[in-house]
Write a protein that holds these residues in place. Sequence first.
Motif, PDB file in Angstrom:
ATOM      1  N   ILE A  83      38.704  -9.193 -20.247  1.00 24.61           N
ATOM      2  CA  ILE A  83      39.101  -7.840 -19.846  1.00 24.61           C
ATOM      3  C   ILE A  83      38.694  -6.822 -20.904  1.00 24.61           C
ATOM      4  N   LEU A  84      38.962  -7.120 -22.166  1.00 25.13           N
ATOM      5  CA  LEU A  84      38.599  -6.199 -23.239  1.00 25.13           C
ATOM      6  C   LEU A  84      37.090  -6.074 -23.378  1.00 25.13           C
ATOM      7  N   ARG A  85      36.376  -7.173 -23.161  1.00 21.05           N
ATOM      8  CA  ARG A  85      34.922  -7.134 -23.289  1.00 21.05           C
ATOM      9  C   ARG A  85      34.294  -6.307 -22.174  1.00 21.05           C
ATOM     10  N   THR A  86      34.902  -6.327 -20.998  1.00 20.83           N
ATOM     11  CA  THR A  86      34.330  -5.641 -19.845  1.00 20.83           C
ATOM     12  C   THR A  86      34.771  -4.183 -19.755  1.00 20.83           C
ATOM     13  N   THR A  87      36.028  -3.885 -20.095  1.00 24.04           N
ATOM     14  CA  THR A  87      36.588  -2.537 -19.884  1.00 24.04           C
ATOM     15  C   THR A  87      37.157  -1.960 -21.177  1.00 24.04           C
ATOM     16  N   GLY A  88      36.563  -2.304 -22.319  1.00 25.97           N
ATOM     17  CA  GLY A  88      37.130  -1.891 -23.601  1.00 25.97           C
ATOM     18  C   GLY A  88      37.245  -0.387 -23.758  1.00 25.97           C
ATOM     19  N   ARG A  89      36.183   0.363 -23.444  1.00 25.60           N
ATOM     20  CA  ARG A  89      36.228   1.825 -23.609  1.00 25.60           C
ATOM     21  C   ARG A  89      37.243   2.469 -22.670  1.00 25.60           C
ATOM     22  N   HIS A  90      37.320   1.965 -21.462  1.00 29.30           N
ATOM     23  CA  HIS A  90      38.297   2.516 -20.511  1.00 29.30           C
ATOM     24  C   HIS A  90      39.725   2.180 -20.933  1.00 29.30           C
ATOM     25  N   ARG A 167      40.632   2.836 -11.653  1.00 28.74           N
ATOM     26  CA  ARG A 167      39.214   2.668 -11.977  1.00 28.74           C
ATOM     27  C   ARG A 167      38.975   1.388 -12.764  1.00 28.74           C
ATOM     28  N   VAL A 168      39.833   1.120 -13.737  1.00 33.20           N
ATOM     29  CA  VAL A 168      39.676  -0.098 -14.538  1.00 33.20           C
ATOM     30  C   VAL A 168      39.828  -1.338 -13.663  1.00 33.20           C
ATOM     31  N   ALA A 169      40.825  -1.332 -12.771  1.00 35.46           N
ATOM     32  CA  ALA A 169      41.062  -2.496 -11.916  1.00 35.46           C
ATOM     33  C   ALA A 169      39.869  -2.760 -11.013  1.00 35.46           C
ATOM     34  N   GLU A 170      39.342  -1.722 -10.358  1.00 36.83           N
ATOM     35  CA  GLU A 170      38.228  -1.925  -9.438  1.00 36.83           C
ATOM     36  C   GLU A 170      36.962  -2.331 -10.181  1.00 36.83           C
ATOM     37  N   ARG A 171      36.763  -1.831 -11.373  1.00 41.13           N
ATOM     38  CA  ARG A 171      35.589  -2.214 -12.158  1.00 41.13           C
ATOM     39  C   ARG A 171      35.650  -3.699 -12.503  1.00 41.13           C
ATOM     40  N   PHE A 172      36.807  -4.162 -12.929  1.00 41.83           N
ATOM     41  CA  PHE A 172      36.916  -5.564 -13.319  1.00 41.83           C
ATOM     42  C   PHE A 172      36.843  -6.483 -12.106  1.00 41.83           C
ATOM     43  N   VAL A 173      37.416  -6.062 -10.968  1.00 50.69           N
ATOM     44  CA  VAL A 173      37.348  -6.871  -9.750  1.00 50.69           C
ATOM     45  C   VAL A 173      35.894  -7.041  -9.318  1.00 50.69           C
ATOM     46  N   ARG A 175      33.170  -6.958 -11.185  1.00 54.57           N
ATOM     47  CA  ARG A 175      32.498  -7.875 -12.103  1.00 54.57           C
ATOM     48  C   ARG A 175      32.912  -9.322 -11.852  1.00 54.57           C
ATOM     49  N   LEU A 176      34.181  -9.546 -11.629  1.00 49.85           N
ATOM     50  CA  LEU A 176      34.656 -10.912 -11.416  1.00 49.85           C
ATOM     51  C   LEU A 176      34.127 -11.470 -10.104  1.00 49.85           C
ATOM     52  N   ARG A 177      34.087 -10.646  -9.055  1.00 50.79           N
ATOM     53  CA  ARG A 177      33.532 -11.108  -7.790  1.00 50.79           C
ATOM     54  C   ARG A 177      32.052 -11.469  -7.919  1.00 50.79           C
ATOM     55  N   LEU A 178      31.303 -10.660  -8.651  1.00 56.44           N
ATOM     56  CA  LEU A 178      29.894 -10.971  -8.858  1.00 56.44           C
ATOM     57  C   LEU A 178      29.720 -12.300  -9.574  1.00 56.44           C
ATOM     58  N   THR A 179      30.545 -12.538 -10.572  1.00 58.62           N
ATOM     59  CA  THR A 179      30.432 -13.786 -11.327  1.00 58.62           C
ATOM     60  C   THR A 179      30.753 -14.990 -10.457  1.00 58.62           C
ATOM     61  N   VAL A 180      31.846 -14.911  -9.690  1.00 55.22           N
ATOM     62  CA  VAL A 180      32.224 -16.027  -8.814  1.00 55.22           C
ATOM     63  C   VAL A 180      31.153 -16.240  -7.753  1.00 55.22           C
ATOM     64  N   PRO A 206      44.554  -9.459  -7.491  1.00 53.18           N
ATOM     65  CA  PRO A 206      45.645  -9.380  -8.480  1.00 53.18           C
ATOM     66  C   PRO A 206      45.165  -9.483  -9.923  1.00 53.18           C
ATOM     67  N   VAL A 207      44.065 -10.211 -10.155  1.00 52.92           N
ATOM     68  CA  VAL A 207      43.522 -10.294 -11.508  1.00 52.92           C
ATOM     69  C   VAL A 207      43.015  -8.932 -11.954  1.00 52.92           C
ATOM     70  N   GLY A 208      42.387  -8.174 -11.040  1.00 52.20           N
ATOM     71  CA  GLY A 208      41.950  -6.829 -11.377  1.00 52.20           C
ATOM     72  C   GLY A 208      43.113  -5.895 -11.661  1.00 52.20           C
ATOM     73  N   GLY A 209      44.203  -6.034 -10.893  1.00 54.37           N
ATOM     74  CA  GLY A 209      45.379  -5.218 -11.178  1.00 54.37           C
ATOM     75  C   GLY A 209      45.956  -5.502 -12.550  1.00 54.37           C
ATOM     76  N   PHE A 210      45.943  -6.767 -12.943  1.00 52.41           N
ATOM     77  CA  PHE A 210      46.424  -7.110 -14.279  1.00 52.41           C
ATOM     78  C   PHE A 210      45.513  -6.538 -15.359  1.00 52.41           C
ATOM     79  N   ALA A 211      44.206  -6.453 -15.086  1.00 54.33           N
ATOM     80  CA  ALA A 211      43.275  -5.895 -16.076  1.00 54.33           C
ATOM     81  C   ALA A 211      43.611  -4.449 -16.406  1.00 54.33           C
ATOM     82  N   SER A 212      44.102  -3.694 -15.428  1.00 50.31           N
ATOM     83  CA  SER A 212      44.458  -2.298 -15.677  1.00 50.31           C
ATOM     84  C   SER A 212      45.818  -2.139 -16.335  1.00 50.31           C
TER      85      SER A 212
END
Length: 422
Positions: A83-90, A167-173, A175-180, A206-212
Motif C-alpha cells: 500500500i505504501l509503495r503504491t500510494t505513498g504520496r497520496h 481516490r486512494v482506494a480506487e487506485r489501489f484496487v 493495481r491489485l486487479r491488474l496484478t491478479v 475491501p482491500v482497497g478500502g483498507f488501503a485508504s
Amino acid sequence: MPEFHTLAHDAAAALGFNYDSTAPAWLHPMMHLVLVLAPALLAVTLAAKAAWLLRRRLQAAPAAGAAEQGQDGGAWAGLPRQILRTTGRHQMVLVLLSLTAMPILYLTLELPKQIVNRVFESQDIAVPVLGFELSQVSLLFLLCGAYLAAISLNGLNKYWLNISKGRVAERFVRRLRLTVYRQWRRDRPAWRKPAVMPVLGPEVEPVGGFASEMLTVPLLQGGTLATILLFMFVQDPILAAAALTVLPLQLIIVPRLQRRVNAVSRKRIREMRLLGEILDRGMRGPGQGALPAARSFRQLQDLRLQIHRLKFLAKAINNFLTALTPFLFYSLGGYFVLQERVSLGALVAMLSAHKEFSAPLKDLFRFYQQSEDVRIRYQEIRAFAAPAIGAPGFAQAAGRPRYTPAPARCGTSFTHERKSPL
C-alpha cells in the motif's frame, strides 16, 4: 486492605481532590475503581497487547523476507508495504488532512463550555475579550459565530478527507486487479477459471478500502481520542480517568470475539469459491452439481448466521460498556459540581465530549476488525493468484470438491507495471 485504600487517597490528593470519612459511602469504592483498579487493568491490558503485536511482527518477518526474495520483485509482499509503495504520496495528503482535524475538534469542545460559563452563568454586564468590553448578548453571538465557523471547517475537512480516501482506494484496487488478472492469465488451470470473477470483484474491493484507511483511521480516530482526553484532563483529571474505566474490558472482550469472526469469515470465503466451481460443473451437463450446490447454499447460510451472531454480540457488549461511563459522569461529576470542584459548563462539555469519545473508539474497533478481515482476504487472494504447484487446488473430500489454497509464490509487481488500457 489499608494499603489499597491509602493508594486511592494518595492518587486523589495528587489530582487535587481530598476526601475523608465524611464523604458519602459510595464515593470510596468509586474512587478505588476509577483511580486504582481501572488504570492498573488498562496498563496490564496494553502491555499484553503490545507484547502480542511484537511477537506477531517477529514471527511474520521471516515470511515477509522470503516473499520479497521470490520471483518478479515480490508483488505479494506484506500488504502494508504494498500500500505504501503504491500510494505513498497520496497517503501523505491523507495524513495532513487527518492532523488538521485535531485543533478544529478541540475548538468545537471548548466553545460550548465558554458559552455556558461566560454567558449563561456570568453575572457581569460587560465581559472583557481581547481588550474590548462586550455585552453578554454580543459575547453570545461572537462565541456562537466562532462555533459555527469551527463546525464548518470540520465538515469541509472531513469532505476532502473522504474524497482523497476514495481516490486512494480506487487506485489501489485497480493495481491489485491488474496484478491478479495478469497472474491468472499467465497461469490459469481449469479449476481456477470460474473463480476469478469473485476474486476480482467483491474480494478485492475491501482491500482497497483498507488501503485508504490504513494510516488515516489510526491517526484521525486515535488523534480524536487523544484530543478528547486532553480536553477532559484539562477540565478535571478524575472525571477523565472515569471515562477510561470500561476501556480495559472493551480491549479484552472485543478482540476475542473478532478472532472467532475471522475463523468463520475464512470458511465463508472458501465456500464461495467452492460454490463457483460447483455451479461451473453444473453448467456443463444437466443434473450435475444440484445436490452439492444445495449443500453449499446451506453451508453459506450457516456461516453467515454465525458471523451475524458474533458481530451483534460484540456490538451489544460494547454498547453496554459504553453506556456505563455516563453513569459515572452523572454521579461523580454531579457530586463535584455540588462541591464546586467542577463548573456546570465543564460538566456539560465533558458529557458532550464523551459522546464524541465513543464514536472514534468504535471506529478503532471497527478498523481492527476490518484489518483482520482484509488480512484474511489478502491471504486468500495471494493463494488464488499464485500458480498451483503439483496437484490442482481442489481436492475431492466426501464426494464434494474442497478448495485448498496453493502455496503463495511471488508474481508480477504492480509498482513497476507498464501502462495498460485495462
